[in-house]
Design an enzyme around this catalytic site. Structure first.
Site, PDB file in Angstrom:
ATOM      1  N   GLU A 155       6.479 -10.547  15.375  1.00  0.00           N
ATOM      2  CA  GLU A 155       6.042 -11.167  16.628  1.00  0.00           C
ATOM      3  C   GLU A 155       6.389 -12.665  16.611  1.00  0.00           C
ATOM      4  O   GLU A 155       6.906 -13.212  17.578  1.00  0.00           O
ATOM      5  CB  GLU A 155       4.533 -10.961  16.793  1.00  0.00           C
ATOM      6  CG  GLU A 155       4.071 -11.197  18.206  1.00  0.00           C
ATOM      7  CD  GLU A 155       2.592 -10.892  18.370  1.00  0.00           C
ATOM      8  OE1 GLU A 155       1.992 -10.321  17.441  1.00  0.00           O
ATOM      9  OE2 GLU A 155       2.050 -11.247  19.433  1.00  0.00           O
ATOM     10  N   ARG A 199       0.827  -1.212   0.000  1.00  0.00           N
ATOM     11  CA  ARG A 199       0.000   0.000   0.000  1.00  0.00           C
ATOM     12  C   ARG A 199       0.863   1.264   0.000  1.00  0.00           C
ATOM     13  O   ARG A 199       0.407   2.329  -0.425  1.00  0.00           O
ATOM     14  CB  ARG A 199      -0.998  -0.037   1.160  1.00  0.00           C
ATOM     15  CG  ARG A 199      -2.092  -1.086   0.940  1.00  0.00           C
ATOM     16  CD  ARG A 199      -3.013  -1.188   2.130  1.00  0.00           C
ATOM     17  NE  ARG A 199      -2.362  -1.665   3.328  1.00  0.00           N
ATOM     18  CZ  ARG A 199      -2.261  -2.945   3.700  1.00  0.00           C
ATOM     19  NH1 ARG A 199      -2.782  -3.880   2.939  1.00  0.00           N
ATOM     20  NH2 ARG A 199      -1.654  -3.271   4.815  1.00  0.00           N
TER      21      ARG A 199
END
Ligand code: AMP
Length: 173
Positions: free
Chosen positions: A98, A61
């Site tokens: 993560e 994006r």
């Protein structure tokens, strides 16, 4: 334009517990992209950081917003991509997620040493992606003069992960 009322909130995407901020309705709005780029231009002008030679957009994006902003500023655009997408020699940075790691790449000859560049993406969350992109700028010998994000997730304090350069964001959650 009230960006927040047009950005769509999708709960539990792409995984449980994430509130995904979907900018596609804003891009689909006939004046949406124009208003976003105008917003970036105004806030960047307020920074007084001088000439920008190059906008770097982070896949994917960041390509839409970054390339549009580069056109509006009359400067060059360089894509930072996921691994194995760019055909020529690349700088590469591996960064922690993560769970596991991810990789970003940029063409080695995309930016000349000493050029003044700004990194653009749609969202800053933890800041890990944008921080990794700054390492590619470092490898190129260019000068990072700022960051621009359409959306900043304040509660994650991603700014703390970034080098100390000016940061603009247009919508905060
Ligand atoms: P981070 O590295 O944690 O700052 O994550 C930033 C990248 O993940 C950006 O390229 C975003 O497109 C995407 N991202 C992270 N969180 C969200 C969210 N809540 N909604 C939409 N995109 C997100």
């Amino acid at each position: 334009m009230d960006f927040k009322s047009i950005i769509r909130d999708i709960p539990d995407f792409p995984q449980q517990g994430i509130m995904f901020r979907d900018i596609t309705p804003l891009l689909a709005h006939p004046q949406g992209l124009t208003a976003v780029i105008q917003g970036f231009k105004t806030k960047i002008a307020e920074l007084n950081i001088g000439e920008i030679d190059c906008i770097i957009g982070i896949e994917s994006r960041g390509f839409i917003l970054g390339a549009s902003l580069a056109m509006a500023l009359g400067c060059s655009f360089v894509p930072v991509r996921k691994p194995k997408k760019l055909p020529s020699a690349v700088f590469r940075v591996e960064y922690a997620l993560e769970y596991g790691t991810d990789i970003l790449e940029m063409h080695q000859d995309a930016i000349a040493s000493g050029k003044r560049v700004m990194i653009i993406d749609d969202v800053i969350a933890t800041g890990g992606t944008a921080a990794a992109a700054s390492k590619l700028v470092e490898q190129s010998g260019a000068e990072l003069v700022g960051y621009g994000f359409l959306i900043e997730l304040d509660f994650l304090n991603g700014r703390k992960a970034l080098p100390e350069v000016p940061i603009v964001s247009l919508v905060n959650y």
